[in-house]
Design an enzyme around this catalytic site. Structure first.
Site, PDB file in Angstrom:
ATOM      1  N   LYS A 120     -12.208  38.437  22.862  1.00 57.40           N
ATOM      2  CA  LYS A 120     -13.249  39.341  22.383  1.00 57.40           C
ATOM      3  C   LYS A 120     -12.931  40.772  22.826  1.00 57.40           C
ATOM      4  CE  LYS A 120     -18.015  39.016  21.226  1.00 57.40           C
ATOM      5  NZ  LYS A 120     -19.254  38.299  21.310  1.00 57.40           N
ATOM      6  N   LYS A 199      -5.726  26.790  13.944  1.00 58.81           N
ATOM      7  CA  LYS A 199      -6.652  25.813  14.537  1.00 58.81           C
ATOM      8  C   LYS A 199      -7.981  25.847  13.781  1.00 58.81           C
ATOM      9  CE  LYS A 199      -9.565  26.462  17.906  1.00 58.81           C
ATOM     10  NZ  LYS A 199     -10.303  26.701  19.140  1.00 58.81           N
ATOM     11  N   LYS A 202     -14.848  27.602  13.646  1.00 52.25           N
ATOM     12  CA  LYS A 202     -15.856  28.366  12.884  1.00 52.25           C
ATOM     13  C   LYS A 202     -15.493  29.848  12.835  1.00 52.25           C
ATOM     14  CE  LYS A 202     -19.211  26.197  15.033  1.00 52.25           C
ATOM     15  NZ  LYS A 202     -19.368  24.852  15.300  1.00 52.25           N
TER      16      LYS A 202
END
Ligand code: TYM
Length: 338
Positions: A120, A199, A202
Site C-alpha cells: 500500500k 494470483k 479481489k
C-alpha cells in the site's frame, strides 16, 4: 503457571478468513478445502475475521451481510459445526487484549516489512495503523488457540512467520507461554491463479467466486487470458493458468486427458474453457444445493456461531490468562507461586 502442553494430545488446527466479499476459488482451493479436510485431524477452530475486514470494509450493513454469507458458504462447502468450531473473530474479545500484549513486543521494522502494508505504501496510498498492525492481530488469533497447524494459502506464510517471531520473543521474555504454529499449504492450491494469470485476489479483480451464478462464471471463464501460440503447437500444461484451474476442478482422468492434449497440441483454448465451465458446474453442484437449503433457515447460522463463540472464548481465555500472568498483569494471591 499453566504452561502450554509440550506435546498436544490432539492437534490444534486454526485458520481465519476475511469477510470482505464472496469467497473465490483461491480461498476455496488454498484454504477452505483444507479446513474441511482437517476437521477430523484434531481440534479445529475456524473463524470469520471481521476485525481484519474492518481495515477495508467501512459499511456496517455490508460487513454484517458478508459475515453471514461467509458462515453460510463455509457450512455449504462442508464445514461441520459438530466436528469443528466455527465462530466470528470479534465475538472473542480475549484476542484483542492478547493483541495488545503482543504489540508491546512487536518491532516496527518487522511490521514495516509485511507485504499488505508495504504494498500500500509503495503505491503511495495512505495506510492506517489497523493495516500496519494487522499481522499482530493475526498472531493473537493464532496464539490464542494454542494452534499447531494453520492451513492457509502462500500469501499468509509471511504473517505466520511474524506470529512465530512474536511468540518467540514473548516466550523468551516471560517463559513458555505460547505454542509455536506452523503453516500448512497444499500442493497445487497454495497460489491459485486468477483469470489474468496473476494470483487470484479481489484486489486484482481477477476472481471467480465459488457461488456466483453459472452464467456469470461462464462469462469470466470465457475471458480468461490465453497466449497466441498456434493451435497445433504442443504446450506445457503446468505453466498455463487455464490448465491449472482446470486441474483443480476436473476429475482426475479428465485432467490427465487434458494434460495429454496440451502436450500433443492441436487444440483450442476455447475447448479448454468449455471443459472448465462444465467442471465447475459439477464440482460445486452439491455445495450450491446445500447452500440454498441452509439459506432457507436463517436461525441455523446464529445458533452455530453462538455455540462456536462460547467454545472459542473458553479456549482463548485460558491462553490469555497464561499470558497475563506471565507478564505481570492481574493480581496473584500474596505468596502464591507460579
Ligand atoms: P484472506 O481472507 O485474504 O484469505 C483467506 C484464505 O484464502 C487464501 N487465499 C488463497 N490461497 C491460494 N490462492 C489464492 N489465490 C488465494 N487467495 C486467498 C489465503 O491464503 C487465506 O488462507 N489474514 C488472513 C485472515 C486471517 C487469518 C488469521 C488466517 C486473520 N487471522 C489467522 C490464518 C490465521 C487473510 O487475509 O486471509
Amino acid at each position: 503457571m499453566d504452561q502450554p502442553p509440550a506435546s498436544a494430545a490432539r492437534l490444534r488446527v486454526l485458520s481465519g478468513i476475511q469477510p470482505t466479499g464472496r469467497f473465490h476459488w483461491g480461498n476455496y482451493f488454498g484454504a477452505i478445502r483444507q479446513y474441511i479436510e482437517l476437521q477430523d485431524a484434531g481440534d479445529a477452530f475456524y473463524f470469520i475475521a471481521d476485525l481484519h475486514a474492518l481495515t477495508t470494509v467501512r459499511d456496517p450493513e455490508r460487513l454484517r451481510g458478508f459475515v453471514r454469507d461467509a458462515a453460510l458458504d463455509l457450512l455449504a462447502l462442508g464445514l461441520d459445526p459438530e466436528r469443528a468450531t466455527l465462530f466470528v473473530q470479534s465475538d472473542v474479545p480475549e484476542v484483542t487484549e492478547l493483541t495488545w500484549l503482543l504489540m508491546t513486543v512487536a518491532p516496527m521494522g518487522l511490521l514495516e516489512r509485511c507485504h499488505a502494508y508495504k504494498d500500500k505504501k509503495a503505491r503511495g496510498l495512505p495506510a492506517d495503523t489497523g493495516l500496519f498492525t494487522y499481522p499482530v492481530l493475526m498472531a493473537a488469533d493464532i496464539l490464542a488457540y494454542d494452534a499447531d497447524v494453520v492451513p492457509v494459502g502462500e500469501d499468509q506464510v509471511q504473517h505466520i512467520e511474524v506470529c512465530r517471531d512474536l511468540a518467540g520473543t514473548f516466550n523468551h521474555l516471560y517463559g513458555e507461554v505460547f505454542r509455536l504454529p506452523k503453516p500448512r499449504l497444499v500442493e497445487g492450491g497454495a497460489k491459485v491463479p486468477g483469470t489474468d494469470g496473476q494470483k487470484m485476489s479481489k484486489s486484482y479483480e481477477n476472481t471467480i467466486e465459488v457461488f456466483e451464478d453459472l452464467a456469470a462464471q461462464k462469462k469470466k471463464i470465457m475471458r480468461i487470458t490465453t497466449d497466441s501460440r498456434p493451435m497445433e503447437d504442443p504446450k506445457d500444461p503446468e505453466s498455463d493458468h487455464l490448465y491449472q484451474l482446470y486441474a483443480l476442478l476436473a476429475a482426475e482422468p479428465d485432467v490427465a486427458a487434458m494434460a495429454a492434449l496440451y502436450r500433443q497440441g492441436g487444440f483450442g483454448y476455447g475447448q479448454v474453457k468449455k471443459a472448465l465451465v462444465e467442471a465447475t458446474a459439477t464440482y460445486f453442484a452439491q455445495a450450491r444445493q446445500r447452500r440454498a437449503e441452509l439459506a432457507a433457515d436463517p436461525q441455523v447460522i446464529d445458533t452455530v456461531l453462538a455455540a462456536g463463540a462460547e467454545r472459542a472464548r473458553a479456549a482463548a481465555g485460558a491462553v490469555l490468562d497464561r499470558a497475563r500472568q506471565a507478564c505481570g498483569l492481574g493480581r496473584r494471591a500474596v505468596g502464591a507461586r507460579a
